[in-house]
Design a protein around this motif. Structure first.
Motif, PDB file in Angstrom:
ATOM      1  N   ILE A   1      -9.494  -0.922  -0.213  1.00 22.71           N
ATOM      2  CA  ILE A   1      -8.115  -1.198   0.196  1.00 22.71           C
ATOM      3  C   ILE A   1      -7.866  -2.709   0.202  1.00 22.71           C
ATOM      4  CG2 ILE A   1      -6.466  -1.085   2.114  1.00 22.71           C
ATOM      5  CD1 ILE A   1      -7.852   1.592   2.924  1.00 22.71           C
ATOM      6  N   ALA A   2      -8.776  -3.456   0.813  1.00 23.53           N
ATOM      7  CA  ALA A   2      -8.629  -4.915   0.897  1.00 23.53           C
ATOM      8  C   ALA A   2      -8.613  -5.543  -0.491  1.00 23.53           C
ATOM      9  CB  ALA A   2      -9.756  -5.506   1.738  1.00 23.53           C
TER      10      ALA A   2
ATOM     11  N   PHE B   1      -3.713  -4.880  -7.524  1.00 23.83           N
ATOM     12  CA  PHE B   1      -3.957  -3.820  -8.493  1.00 23.83           C
ATOM     13  C   PHE B   1      -4.408  -2.562  -7.768  1.00 23.83           C
ATOM     14  CE2 PHE B   1      -4.588  -7.470 -11.342  1.00 23.83           C
ATOM     15  CZ  PHE B   1      -3.807  -7.078 -12.419  1.00 23.83           C
ATOM     16  N   SER B   2      -3.882  -1.417  -8.208  1.00 21.38           N
ATOM     17  CA  SER B   2      -4.353  -0.140  -7.698  1.00 21.38           C
ATOM     18  C   SER B   2      -5.784   0.086  -8.187  1.00 21.38           C
ATOM     19  CB  SER B   2      -3.457   0.996  -8.203  1.00 21.38           C
ATOM     20  OG  SER B   2      -2.166   0.883  -7.651  1.00 21.38           O
ATOM     21  N   SER B   3      -6.503   0.966  -7.490  1.00 19.80           N
ATOM     22  CA  SER B   3      -7.868   1.302  -7.888  1.00 19.80           C
ATOM     23  C   SER B   3      -8.025   2.813  -7.854  1.00 19.80           C
ATOM     24  CB  SER B   3      -8.862   0.622  -6.945  1.00 19.80           C
ATOM     25  OG  SER B   3      -8.700   1.116  -5.633  1.00 19.80           O
ATOM     26  N   THR B   4      -9.240   3.281  -8.002  1.00 16.85           N
ATOM     27  CA  THR B   4      -9.489   4.720  -8.053  1.00 16.85           C
ATOM     28  C   THR B   4      -8.973   5.447  -6.817  1.00 16.85           C
ATOM     29  OG1 THR B   4     -11.455   4.334  -9.385  1.00 16.85           O
ATOM     30  CG2 THR B   4     -11.298   6.470  -8.274  1.00 16.85           C
ATOM     31  N   ASN B   5      -9.187   4.866  -5.646  1.00 16.20           N
ATOM     32  CA  ASN B   5      -8.825   5.536  -4.394  1.00 16.20           C
ATOM     33  C   ASN B   5      -7.710   4.860  -3.620  1.00 16.20           C
ATOM     34  OD1 ASN B   5     -10.928   7.604  -4.534  1.00 16.20           O
ATOM     35  ND2 ASN B   5     -12.338   5.895  -4.249  1.00 16.20           N
ATOM     36  N   VAL B   6      -7.114   3.831  -4.200  1.00 14.75           N
ATOM     37  CA  VAL B   6      -6.039   3.088  -3.521  1.00 14.75           C
ATOM     38  C   VAL B   6      -4.871   2.933  -4.481  1.00 14.75           C
ATOM     39  CG1 VAL B   6      -5.399   0.946  -2.376  1.00 14.75           C
ATOM     40  CG2 VAL B   6      -7.726   1.840  -2.127  1.00 14.75           C
TER      41      VAL B   6
ATOM     42  N   LEU C   1       0.831  -1.194   0.000  1.00 16.94           N
ATOM     43  CA  LEU C   1       0.000   0.000   0.000  1.00 16.94           C
ATOM     44  C   LEU C   1       0.869   1.248   0.000  1.00 16.94           C
ATOM     45  CD1 LEU C   1      -2.849   1.199   0.166  1.00 16.94           C
ATOM     46  CD2 LEU C   1      -2.682   1.006   2.647  1.00 16.94           C
ATOM     47  N   CYS C   2       0.577   2.154  -0.908  1.00 18.66           N
ATOM     48  CA  CYS C   2       1.306   3.416  -1.002  1.00 18.66           C
ATOM     49  C   CYS C   2       0.469   4.551  -0.427  1.00 18.66           C
ATOM     50  CB  CYS C   2       1.643   3.715  -2.454  1.00 18.66           C
ATOM     51  SG  CYS C   2       2.310   5.374  -2.730  1.00 18.66           S
TER      52      CYS C   2
END
Length: 75
Positions: free
Chosen positions: A58-59, A66-71, A36-37
């Motif tokens: 986040i989970a 894979f990164s997502s819109t908010n993570v 997690l960044c």
């Protein structure tokens, strides 16, 4: 919404708002791999407001690698 870099102390619960540092409106660049960044969230007095939906995001990002819109994950 603002970006918060994950800056854990010790074990580092990803759902604990105190494990994040406000970095502003531009996502930070992070070195490392598959960790997690940062997260994007509403501000709650200088710490992120982590909703149940964001906890799921986040989970999912961590389990799917894979990164997502908010993570944002480190790559």
């Amino acid at each position: 919404m603002s970006w918060y870099q994950y800056t854990p102390f010790g074990f580092g619960d990803v759902c604990n708002p105190n494990n994040y540092t406000l970095v502003g409106n531009i996502p930070p660049s992070c070195l490392g791999f598959d960790k997690l960044c940062a997260i994007q969230a509403l501000d709650a007095g200088g710490v992120p407001f982590i909703t149940p939906w964001l906890q799921c995001e986040i989970a999912n990002a961590l389990s799917n690698h894979f990164s997502s819109t908010n993570v944002l994950l480190k790559f």
